[in-house]
Design a protein around this motif. Structure first.
Motif, mmCIF file in Angstrom:
data_model
loop_
_atom_site.group_PDB
_atom_site.id
_atom_site.type_symbol
_atom_site.label_atom_id
_atom_site.label_comp_id
_atom_site.label_asym_id
_atom_site.label_seq_id
_atom_site.Cartn_x
_atom_site.Cartn_y
_atom_site.Cartn_z
ATOM 1 N N VAL A 42 11.428 -30.865 -37.708
ATOM 2 C CA VAL A 42 10.252 -31.606 -37.241
ATOM 3 C C VAL A 42 10.263 -33.027 -37.801
ATOM 4 C CG1 VAL A 42 8.670 -30.813 -39.067
ATOM 5 C CG2 VAL A 42 7.761 -31.398 -36.804
ATOM 6 N N GLY A 66 10.490 -20.272 -34.972
ATOM 7 C CA GLY A 66 11.653 -21.159 -35.023
ATOM 8 C C GLY A 66 11.864 -21.737 -36.405
ATOM 9 N N SER A 72 10.849 -27.174 -41.976
ATOM 10 C CA SER A 72 9.387 -27.112 -41.820
ATOM 11 C C SER A 72 8.807 -25.915 -42.573
ATOM 12 C CB SER A 72 9.010 -27.035 -40.340
ATOM 13 O OG SER A 72 9.621 -25.916 -39.724
ATOM 14 N N GLU A 90 13.319 -16.251 -36.624
ATOM 15 C CA GLU A 90 14.547 -16.948 -36.232
ATOM 16 C C GLU A 90 15.517 -15.926 -35.637
ATOM 17 O OE1 GLU A 90 15.675 -20.236 -36.055
ATOM 18 O OE2 GLU A 90 17.207 -19.083 -35.006
ATOM 19 N N SER A 119 11.033 -13.823 -30.989
ATOM 20 C CA SER A 119 9.565 -13.826 -31.102
ATOM 21 C C SER A 119 8.927 -12.801 -30.154
ATOM 22 C CB SER A 119 9.035 -15.223 -30.801
ATOM 23 O OG SER A 119 9.549 -15.699 -29.558
ATOM 24 N N ASP A 141 7.602 -24.021 -32.691
ATOM 25 C CA ASP A 141 8.700 -24.985 -32.701
ATOM 26 C C ASP A 141 10.009 -24.325 -32.283
ATOM 27 O OD1 ASP A 141 10.305 -27.172 -35.126
ATOM 28 O OD2 ASP A 141 9.891 -27.439 -32.988
#
Ligand code: SAM
Ligand code: BIE
Ligand code: MG
Length: 214
Positions: A42, A66, A72, A90, A119, A141
């Motif tokens: 990010v 993510g 992040s 992930e 996810s 993200d």
């Protein structure tokens, strides 16, 4: 044999950051990605907006969609109150291997649970398998076409409560048009756009903060 970009990012952390100092890990990755090679963290500019939202929400439970190299993840976790927990998802095992080492270097293993998998498969298991009630903050993200389906899935699974905050990266570049349209037009969300730039570039991008109204 040729190293991968995530391996080189880990190397930059191990060479330039202090073990147990999360902010030095964040700084080392930003310096490497700004001066040596771009990577899809990010980044520092949007990272400051992320920091302000995390501090404002002061979440006890965070979900990150993510992980990549854990930039992040470390940035968020470094701002969490004691006993707060961050779950990060992930599905690329190579990235997960690197992220675990970056998280360890920062000394944040106790606050962060990295779960390997997609996810769409993991969100329905959050309550039973990870003992989660609801998330105070979600950082979206991952691949941009998953933002909307996963948001609907989180609602369906009862993972959002009145006041839960969704913070979405890249709503301009690469862009998440269907997600943006949904959260901005739905009466069940109150949305706000934070204009910024694509990490380490001058290209416009931004974060969308959406509060679930229940
Ligand atoms: C932009 S990177 C994450 C960057 C990270 N949040 C940061 O700012 O440092 C996107 C990551 O999401 C992962 N990803 C994409 N779709 C996913 C999914 N459906 N489930 C889990 N991980 C996913 C990719 O493998 C990639 O590592
Ligand atoms: O999709 C890309 C992308 C597309 C093409 C080449 C490299 C990256 C990207 C770019 C900036 C981001 O902040 C980000 O989160 C992503 N991502 O993959 O999720
Ligand atoms: Mg991004």
């Amino acid at each position: 044999t040729q190293s991968t970009r995530p391996q080189r990012i880990l190397g930059a952390v191990q060479q330039n950051a202090t073990r147990g100092d999360p902010r030095s890990v964040v700084r080392a990755i930003d310096q490497y990605c700004r001066n040596q090679e771009w990577a899809m963290n990010v980044g520092d500019e949007k990272g400051c907006i992320l920091d302000s939202v995390v501090s404002e929400v002061n979440p006890a439970t965070v979900l990150e969609l993510g992980t990549y190299c854990g930039y992040s993840t470390v940035r968020i976790a470094s701002l969490l109150p004691p006993h707060a927990k961050l779950i990060t998802l992930e599905f690329n095992p190579e990235f997960a291997v690197i992220a675990r080492q970056v998280i360890a270097w920062a000394g944040l293993e106790d606050k962060i649970q990295l779960v390997e998998g997609a996810s769409g498969d993991l969100i329905p298991k959050m309550k039973e398998q990870f003992g989660v009630e609801t998330f105070d903050l979600v950082f979206l993200d991952h691949w941009k076409d998953r933002y909307l389906p996963d948001t609907k899935l989180m609602e369906e699974c009862g993972l959002l409560r009145k006041g839960s905050v969704l913070l979405a990266d890249n709503v301009i570049c690469p862009g998440t048009p269907d997600y943006l349209e949904f959260v901005r037009s739905s009466p069940r969300y109150e949305s706000q756009y934070f204009k910024s730039h694509l990490e380490y570039t001058k290209v416009e991008d931004g974060l969308e903060k959406s509060v679930f109204l229940g």
